[in-house]
Design a protein around this motif. Sequence first.
Motif, PDB file in Angstrom:
ATOM      1  N   LYS A  11     -13.734 -66.051  49.588  1.00  0.00           N
ATOM      2  CA  LYS A  11     -13.461 -64.631  49.769  1.00  0.00           C
ATOM      3  C   LYS A  11     -12.587 -64.133  48.630  1.00  0.00           C
ATOM      4  O   LYS A  11     -11.905 -64.904  47.957  1.00  0.00           O
ATOM      5  N   LYS A  12     -12.624 -62.844  48.445  1.00  0.00           N
ATOM      6  CA  LYS A  12     -11.862 -62.236  47.363  1.00  0.00           C
ATOM      7  C   LYS A  12     -10.371 -62.317  47.655  1.00  0.00           C
ATOM      8  O   LYS A  12      -9.921 -62.013  48.748  1.00  0.00           O
ATOM      9  N   ARG A  13      -9.617 -62.753  46.673  1.00  0.00           N
ATOM     10  CA  ARG A  13      -8.168 -62.818  46.783  1.00  0.00           C
ATOM     11  C   ARG A  13      -7.554 -61.892  45.757  1.00  0.00           C
ATOM     12  O   ARG A  13      -8.138 -61.625  44.712  1.00  0.00           O
ATOM     13  N   LEU A  15      -5.080 -61.224  42.835  1.00  0.00           N
ATOM     14  CA  LEU A  15      -4.426 -61.974  41.779  1.00  0.00           C
ATOM     15  C   LEU A  15      -3.371 -61.090  41.140  1.00  0.00           C
ATOM     16  O   LEU A  15      -3.477 -59.870  41.158  1.00  0.00           O
ATOM     17  N   ASP A  48      -1.882 -66.425  42.649  1.00  0.00           N
ATOM     18  CA  ASP A  48      -2.244 -65.795  43.919  1.00  0.00           C
ATOM     19  C   ASP A  48      -1.184 -64.748  44.248  1.00  0.00           C
ATOM     20  O   ASP A  48       0.012 -65.031  44.222  1.00  0.00           O
ATOM     21  N   ASP A  50      -0.452 -63.317  47.072  1.00  0.00           N
ATOM     22  CA  ASP A  50       0.242 -63.533  48.346  1.00  0.00           C
ATOM     23  C   ASP A  50       1.274 -64.646  48.269  1.00  0.00           C
ATOM     24  O   ASP A  50       2.393 -64.506  48.744  1.00  0.00           O
ATOM     25  N   THR A  51       0.901 -65.752  47.662  1.00  0.00           N
ATOM     26  CA  THR A  51       1.776 -66.920  47.655  1.00  0.00           C
ATOM     27  C   THR A  51       2.555 -67.097  46.360  1.00  0.00           C
ATOM     28  O   THR A  51       3.576 -67.766  46.340  1.00  0.00           O
ATOM     29  N   LEU A  55      -3.609 -70.963  41.167  1.00  0.00           N
ATOM     30  CA  LEU A  55      -4.895 -71.325  41.754  1.00  0.00           C
ATOM     31  C   LEU A  55      -5.599 -72.293  40.814  1.00  0.00           C
ATOM     32  O   LEU A  55      -5.363 -72.273  39.600  1.00  0.00           O
ATOM     33  N   ASP A  59     -11.256 -71.569  40.837  1.00  0.00           N
ATOM     34  CA  ASP A  59     -11.075 -70.431  41.737  1.00  0.00           C
ATOM     35  C   ASP A  59     -10.755 -69.150  40.969  1.00  0.00           C
ATOM     36  O   ASP A  59     -11.235 -68.077  41.310  1.00  0.00           O
ATOM     37  N   GLN A  63     -12.895 -65.732  41.014  1.00  0.00           N
ATOM     38  CA  GLN A  63     -12.278 -64.440  41.330  1.00  0.00           C
ATOM     39  C   GLN A  63     -12.567 -63.416  40.223  1.00  0.00           C
ATOM     40  O   GLN A  63     -12.910 -62.266  40.502  1.00  0.00           O
TER      41      GLN A  63
END
Length: 96
Positions: A11-13, A15, A48, A50-51, A55, A59, A63
């Motif tokens: 799924k799309k994350r 960046l 990433d 969020d974190t 990555l 990945d 993306q």
Amino acid sequence: MTRVSRNQSFKKRMLKKCHYMDCQGGSVVGMMGSLSDCATCNGLGLVDADTGEALPERDVIRQLLMRFEEQRLRIHQMKQYQEELQRRLEGYERGR
């Protein structure tokens, strides 16, 4: 062994640029002006959102390809819309 489709498992994350202050697109200038890969982002310049963690290269490439395809589709849609507007304008000018 079951194989999961790429579209279903990925799924799309979001960046973001690497937050390390000395990272310049994945490279860090060391002593004597030598360049090395940034340890925070694994030399990719992106993490990433969020974190804040790096990555895997595979990945990040996926993306970026997803974003590229989205932009390509948007450009195609905009060209179609532009052509439609041009046809309308030509029809309007003929009707004068």
